[in-house]
Design a protein around this motif. Sequence first.
Motif, mmCIF file in Angstrom:
data_model
loop_
_atom_site.group_PDB
_atom_site.id
_atom_site.type_symbol
_atom_site.label_atom_id
_atom_site.label_comp_id
_atom_site.label_asym_id
_atom_site.label_seq_id
_atom_site.Cartn_x
_atom_site.Cartn_y
_atom_site.Cartn_z
ATOM 1 N N LEU A 1 -61.222 56.730 -13.008
ATOM 2 C CA LEU A 1 -60.117 56.230 -12.184
ATOM 3 C C LEU A 1 -58.875 55.989 -13.021
ATOM 4 N N ILE A 2 -57.763 56.577 -12.573
ATOM 5 C CA ILE A 2 -56.426 56.223 -13.053
ATOM 6 C C ILE A 2 -55.823 55.383 -11.932
ATOM 7 N N CYS A 3 -55.623 54.100 -12.175
ATOM 8 C CA CYS A 3 -55.264 53.160 -11.102
ATOM 9 C C CYS A 3 -53.909 53.464 -10.460
ATOM 10 N N GLY A 4 -53.837 53.196 -9.155
ATOM 11 C CA GLY A 4 -52.601 53.332 -8.402
ATOM 12 C C GLY A 4 -52.141 51.993 -7.855
ATOM 13 N N ASN A 5 -51.038 52.008 -7.151
ATOM 14 C CA ASN A 5 -50.457 50.765 -6.647
ATOM 15 C C ASN A 5 -51.317 50.072 -5.599
ATOM 16 N N PHE B 1 -56.916 46.614 -9.515
ATOM 17 C CA PHE B 1 -57.160 46.559 -10.960
ATOM 18 C C PHE B 1 -56.008 47.169 -11.748
ATOM 19 N N HIS B 2 -54.918 47.545 -11.075
ATOM 20 C CA HIS B 2 -53.714 48.002 -11.785
ATOM 21 C C HIS B 2 -52.959 46.777 -12.310
ATOM 22 N N MET C 1 -50.064 45.886 -12.261
ATOM 23 C CA MET C 1 -48.994 45.348 -11.413
ATOM 24 C C MET C 1 -49.474 44.181 -10.548
ATOM 25 N N HIS C 2 -50.803 44.037 -10.428
ATOM 26 C CA HIS C 2 -51.360 42.981 -9.579
ATOM 27 C C HIS C 2 -51.760 41.775 -10.427
ATOM 28 N N ARG C 3 -51.482 40.609 -9.918
ATOM 29 C CA ARG C 3 -51.627 39.360 -10.661
ATOM 30 C C ARG C 3 -53.039 39.162 -11.226
ATOM 31 N N ASN C 4 -54.069 39.437 -10.465
ATOM 32 C CA ASN C 4 -55.448 39.170 -10.906
ATOM 33 C C ASN C 4 -56.167 40.429 -11.382
ATOM 34 N N TYR C 5 -55.414 41.379 -11.928
ATOM 35 C CA TYR C 5 -56.038 42.658 -12.260
ATOM 36 C C TYR C 5 -57.137 42.536 -13.318
ATOM 37 N N VAL C 6 -57.000 41.617 -14.264
ATOM 38 C CA VAL C 6 -58.025 41.474 -15.301
ATOM 39 C C VAL C 6 -59.334 41.024 -14.667
ATOM 40 N N LYS C 7 -59.271 40.048 -13.801
ATOM 41 C CA LYS C 7 -60.470 39.568 -13.111
ATOM 42 C C LYS C 7 -61.050 40.675 -12.224
ATOM 43 N N ASN C 8 -60.177 41.405 -11.540
ATOM 44 C CA ASN C 8 -60.643 42.459 -10.638
ATOM 45 C C ASN C 8 -61.314 43.609 -11.398
ATOM 46 N N ARG C 9 -60.880 43.846 -12.639
ATOM 47 C CA ARG C 9 -61.490 44.922 -13.445
ATOM 48 C C ARG C 9 -62.911 44.581 -13.870
ATOM 49 N N ASP C 10 -63.286 43.323 -13.739
ATOM 50 C CA ASP C 10 -64.632 42.896 -14.118
ATOM 51 C C ASP C 10 -65.618 43.060 -12.964
ATOM 52 N N SER C 11 -65.212 43.778 -11.938
ATOM 53 C CA SER C 11 -66.037 43.962 -10.740
ATOM 54 C C SER C 11 -67.258 44.834 -11.025
ATOM 55 N N LYS D 1 -66.928 55.640 -14.585
ATOM 56 C CA LYS D 1 -67.250 55.652 -16.017
ATOM 57 C C LYS D 1 -66.095 55.074 -16.816
ATOM 58 N N THR D 2 -64.849 55.394 -16.413
ATOM 59 C CA THR D 2 -63.673 54.847 -17.079
ATOM 60 C C THR D 2 -62.651 54.412 -16.036
ATOM 61 N N VAL D 3 -61.856 53.411 -16.396
ATOM 62 C CA VAL D 3 -60.761 52.920 -15.547
ATOM 63 C C VAL D 3 -59.555 52.713 -16.455
ATOM 64 N N ASP D 4 -58.431 53.317 -16.085
ATOM 65 C CA ASP D 4 -57.230 53.212 -16.923
ATOM 66 C C ASP D 4 -55.994 53.343 -16.039
ATOM 67 N N THR D 5 -54.812 53.270 -16.660
ATOM 68 C CA THR D 5 -53.566 53.460 -15.906
ATOM 69 C C THR D 5 -52.920 54.804 -16.191
ATOM 70 N N MET D 6 -53.429 55.513 -17.198
ATOM 71 C CA MET D 6 -52.933 56.858 -17.494
ATOM 72 C C MET D 6 -53.988 57.598 -18.300
#
Length: 197
Positions: free
Chosen positions: A79-83, A87-88, A90-100, A108-113
């Motif tokens: 996943l390359i995150c979008g708006n 977990f992008h 730009m969202h306030r709780n993205y760090v917590k959401n990435r721990d889902s 397998k991977t999650v990134d912004t680019m």
Amino acid sequence: MAQHYFTADLHLCHEKVAKIRGFDSVPEHDYDVIKALSGVAHSGNQIYILGDLSGGGRETTALGTLALTFMHKDADLHLICGNHDSFHPMHRNYVKNRDSALLNAAFKTVDTMGTFRHNKDKVLLSHFPYTGDRGADRYPEYRLNDVGKPIVHGHTHSSERISYSDKGSLQICVSLDAWDMKPVPKHTLATIIDDHS
């Protein structure tokens, strides 16, 4: 031999997008999206989703669908995150959401680019094009700097596969809307780059 596929703007469980795309219901839309992804989820293939898994507050359901569908498939989702993805950055709780747990089960991977190599050079991957949108450019602070390299993106939902940035760089849209609701193989993107660079 394993292949790489690229797509964007799944918008699973998103009623507004399902209607815009001409589907009578969300389940009908989601069935087509999952069927297209499943059709290339074999032989160690790598599938890159360039953002916007869902929308309208249904992200958990979308992640659950992806995790269950691809749990026993012989392919990896990236996943390359979008708006629309919580977990992008730009969202306030993205760090917590990435721990889902669901996010980690589905991807397998999650990134912004990201990047891939073609002709000994980099091709950039992002949810956003360098420039262009439906109207004024949204989220300019999260777009990659236009360094003259081709970029593969989603976000615009354009039916046009090819565009050029304000600086003249090649932009290839892999939104489902541009490719008859199907993922795009890397060799197809390579051909476009060769023909338009």
